[in-house]
Motif scaffolding. Structure first.
Motif, PDB file in Angstrom:
ATOM      1  N   ALA A 131      55.511  -7.437 -76.677  1.00 41.62           N
ATOM      2  CA  ALA A 131      56.573  -6.699 -75.998  1.00 41.62           C
ATOM      3  C   ALA A 131      56.016  -6.101 -74.720  1.00 41.62           C
ATOM      4  O   ALA A 131      54.834  -5.758 -74.636  1.00 41.62           O
ATOM      5  CB  ALA A 131      57.104  -5.592 -76.904  1.00 41.62           C
ATOM      6  N   VAL A 132      56.857  -5.982 -73.730  1.00 44.56           N
ATOM      7  CA  VAL A 132      56.514  -5.277 -72.490  1.00 44.56           C
ATOM      8  C   VAL A 132      57.372  -4.018 -72.483  1.00 44.56           C
ATOM      9  O   VAL A 132      58.610  -4.106 -72.513  1.00 44.56           O
ATOM     10  CB  VAL A 132      56.789  -6.142 -71.248  1.00 44.56           C
ATOM     11  CG1 VAL A 132      56.382  -5.387 -69.983  1.00 44.56           C
ATOM     12  CG2 VAL A 132      56.055  -7.473 -71.345  1.00 44.56           C
ATOM     13  N   GLY A 179      61.031  -6.232 -71.812  1.00 44.10           N
ATOM     14  CA  GLY A 179      60.830  -7.674 -71.769  1.00 44.10           C
ATOM     15  C   GLY A 179      59.927  -8.135 -72.885  1.00 44.10           C
ATOM     16  O   GLY A 179      59.421  -7.335 -73.683  1.00 44.10           O
ATOM     17  N   ILE A 180      59.720  -9.439 -72.942  1.00 47.95           N
ATOM     18  CA  ILE A 180      58.873 -10.040 -73.974  1.00 47.95           C
ATOM     19  C   ILE A 180      58.194 -11.262 -73.387  1.00 47.95           C
ATOM     20  O   ILE A 180      58.747 -11.937 -72.487  1.00 47.95           O
ATOM     21  CB  ILE A 180      59.721 -10.425 -75.207  1.00 47.95           C
ATOM     22  CG1 ILE A 180      58.830 -10.799 -76.398  1.00 47.95           C
ATOM     23  CG2 ILE A 180      60.698 -11.546 -74.880  1.00 47.95           C
ATOM     24  CD1 ILE A 180      59.597 -10.966 -77.711  1.00 47.95           C
ATOM     25  N   PHE A 181      56.980 -11.529 -73.814  1.00 46.62           N
ATOM     26  CA  PHE A 181      56.258 -12.736 -73.403  1.00 46.62           C
ATOM     27  C   PHE A 181      55.772 -13.429 -74.664  1.00 46.62           C
ATOM     28  O   PHE A 181      55.167 -12.800 -75.538  1.00 46.62           O
ATOM     29  CB  PHE A 181      55.072 -12.380 -72.509  1.00 46.62           C
ATOM     30  CG  PHE A 181      54.343 -13.589 -71.976  1.00 46.62           C
ATOM     31  CD1 PHE A 181      54.935 -14.417 -71.050  1.00 46.62           C
ATOM     32  CD2 PHE A 181      53.066 -13.906 -72.433  1.00 46.62           C
ATOM     33  CE1 PHE A 181      54.278 -15.533 -70.553  1.00 46.62           C
ATOM     34  CE2 PHE A 181      52.395 -15.022 -71.963  1.00 46.62           C
ATOM     35  CZ  PHE A 181      53.007 -15.844 -71.002  1.00 46.62           C
ATOM     36  N   MET A 213      56.881 -11.926 -67.938  1.00 47.55           N
ATOM     37  CA  MET A 213      57.748 -11.623 -69.095  1.00 47.55           C
ATOM     38  C   MET A 213      59.130 -12.216 -68.936  1.00 47.55           C
ATOM     39  O   MET A 213      59.589 -12.547 -67.836  1.00 47.55           O
ATOM     40  CB  MET A 213      57.878 -10.102 -69.270  1.00 47.55           C
ATOM     41  CG  MET A 213      58.779  -9.452 -68.243  1.00 47.55           C
ATOM     42  SD  MET A 213      58.931  -7.663 -68.496  1.00 47.55           S
ATOM     43  CE  MET A 213      60.272  -7.269 -67.350  1.00 47.55           C
ATOM     44  N   HIS A 214      59.792 -12.338 -70.087  1.00 45.55           N
ATOM     45  CA  HIS A 214      61.193 -12.724 -70.120  1.00 45.55           C
ATOM     46  C   HIS A 214      61.992 -11.434 -70.307  1.00 45.55           C
ATOM     47  O   HIS A 214      61.899 -10.781 -71.345  1.00 45.55           O
ATOM     48  CB  HIS A 214      61.451 -13.684 -71.281  1.00 45.55           C
ATOM     49  CG  HIS A 214      62.879 -14.118 -71.415  1.00 45.55           C
ATOM     50  ND1 HIS A 214      63.458 -15.050 -70.591  1.00 45.55           N
ATOM     51  CD2 HIS A 214      63.849 -13.718 -72.267  1.00 45.55           C
ATOM     52  CE1 HIS A 214      64.714 -15.227 -70.940  1.00 45.55           C
ATOM     53  NE2 HIS A 214      64.981 -14.426 -71.956  1.00 45.55           N
ATOM     54  N   THR A 266      66.519  -7.674 -79.495  1.00 43.40           N
ATOM     55  CA  THR A 266      66.027  -6.661 -80.425  1.00 43.40           C
ATOM     56  C   THR A 266      66.999  -6.508 -81.588  1.00 43.40           C
ATOM     57  O   THR A 266      68.152  -6.942 -81.525  1.00 43.40           O
ATOM     58  CB  THR A 266      65.869  -5.287 -79.735  1.00 43.40           C
ATOM     59  OG1 THR A 266      67.161  -4.831 -79.285  1.00 43.40           O
ATOM     60  CG2 THR A 266      64.914  -5.372 -78.556  1.00 43.40           C
ATOM     61  N   VAL A 267      66.512  -5.891 -82.639  1.00 46.28           N
ATOM     62  CA  VAL A 267      67.331  -5.568 -83.790  1.00 46.28           C
ATOM     63  C   VAL A 267      67.006  -4.136 -84.191  1.00 46.28           C
ATOM     64  O   VAL A 267      65.866  -3.687 -84.036  1.00 46.28           O
ATOM     65  CB  VAL A 267      67.064  -6.556 -84.957  1.00 46.28           C
ATOM     66  CG1 VAL A 267      65.637  -6.461 -85.459  1.00 46.28           C
ATOM     67  CG2 VAL A 267      68.048  -6.346 -86.109  1.00 46.28           C
TER      68      VAL A 267
END
Length: 330
Positions: free
Chosen positions: A242-243, A252-254, A278-279, A284-285
């Motif tokens: 996670a970013v 964001g997430i990579f 990052m994307h 998320t949940v």
């Protein structure tokens, strides 16, 4: 018992099977019009019961009675089975004034049940008879009578309880279904009675119960260099990171997939930071969501990992398909 010298007749066995099923199907069809006001009054009595539904029966009726008690208990109606023979020798102490007794006997003349009828009447319980004979001893002593009358048993000798026990079982199921409907019994209530079953796991397991949390959650700041991003991913073993911003919210997430696609596109990542690779808009949940909901989100988005947030939107965990499989949610 005499041994038959005749060879096995497969066609006759098939005919007997079909005949048995037809007789029992007809018995259930004939059972429908027999249910009326007495059935409704029985459901009402069981709904109002301050104690438990105590099911009794001898022989095959007893075996059916155990199943009926188990079905009632698992669908919101406290119930137990008491053997009539044992009741005469002390187990009647399990029955209290606030109980409803469901006594099952096709003939209505079971000696063991007849022997305890006076004691049951003195206790002041509501006595419900499930019987095939409305004029029987059991029926005459009962407050309410449920008819499970059948015209014939499937047994060729018309002796072995077959169609009659099928009718008893079905009538017990009808009681359980009518009661759970009247109680507003939900799937969540059923799951609480079956925590070890697959439905229980799906309806009682929340994301917080199985997610990775604390230091096990890979996270980096937006200005983290690419090599440190990779080190964090490798150390946490989730194949993603996670970013997060300075408040701890995921921005964001990579993932391993992002890395592979960047390499295939010929992008030089060495000078990039987390923000540059990052994307954005990571899926998320919520931690209080059901784990089965997380599984649905993963399937819909075709991802194997979700970041987990709390009510304030802060990153508190991560969950992947392996976590869901270990918990037997999927």
């Amino acid at each position: 018992m005499s041994a038959s010298s005749s060879p096995f007749d497969a066609e006759r066995a098939i005919r007997m099977a079909r005949q048995t099923l037809q007789i029992e199907a007809d018995a259930l069809r004939d059972l429908q019009p027999q249910q009326g006001a007495s059935f409704a009054e029985t459901v009402q009595a069981m709904l109002a019961c301050q104690g438990r539904v105590v099911v009794m029966g001898m022989g095959k009726s007893g075996h059916v009675g155990r199943k009926i008690a188990a079905t009632l208990a698992s669908t919101g109606t406290p119930a137990m089975f008491v053997h009539p023979g044992e009741a005469s020798h002390g187990d009647l102490g399990m029955v209290t004034r606030g109980d409803v007794v469901l006594a099952i006997s096709n003939s209505g003349e079971s000696d063991e049940l007849a022997a305890i009828l006076p004691a049951l009447k003195r206790l002041g319980v509501t006595l419900v008879a499930m019987t095939g004979r409305a004029e029987s001893t059991l029926a005459s002593h009962a407050d309410l009578v449920l008819s499970n009358r059948v015209t014939q048993e499937a047994c060729p000798l018309n002796l072995a309880p077959t169609a009659s026990t099928t009718a008893q079982l079905a009538l017990g199921d009808a009681l359980a279904v009518a009661l759970l409907d009247a109680r507003g019994f939900r799937a969540e209530d059923f799951a609480r009675s079956h925590p070890g079953g697959s439905l229980g796991r799906k309806l009682l397991t929340h994301v917080r119960d199985i997610m990775r949390s604390g230091d096990a959650v890979p996270r980096v700041r937006p200005d983290t260099g690419f090599l440190d991003v990779m080190r964090e991913m490798s150390a946490k073993g989730l194949g993603t990171t996670a970013v997060v911003d300075e408040d701890g919210r995921a921005i964001g997430i990579f993932t391993d997939g992002d890395l592979r696609r960047a390499i295939e596109a010929g992008i030089d990542l060495r000078e990039r930071d987390a923000r540059g690779v990052m994307h954005a808009g990571a899926r998320t949940v919520r931690e209080d969501a059901l784990a089965v909901e997380a599984a649905g989100l993963m399937e819909e988005a075709r991802v194997t990992t979700l970041l987990v947030s709390d009510a304030q939107g802060l990153l508190v965990g991560a969950i992947n398909t392996n976590d869901l499989m270990r918990a037997k949610v999927i």
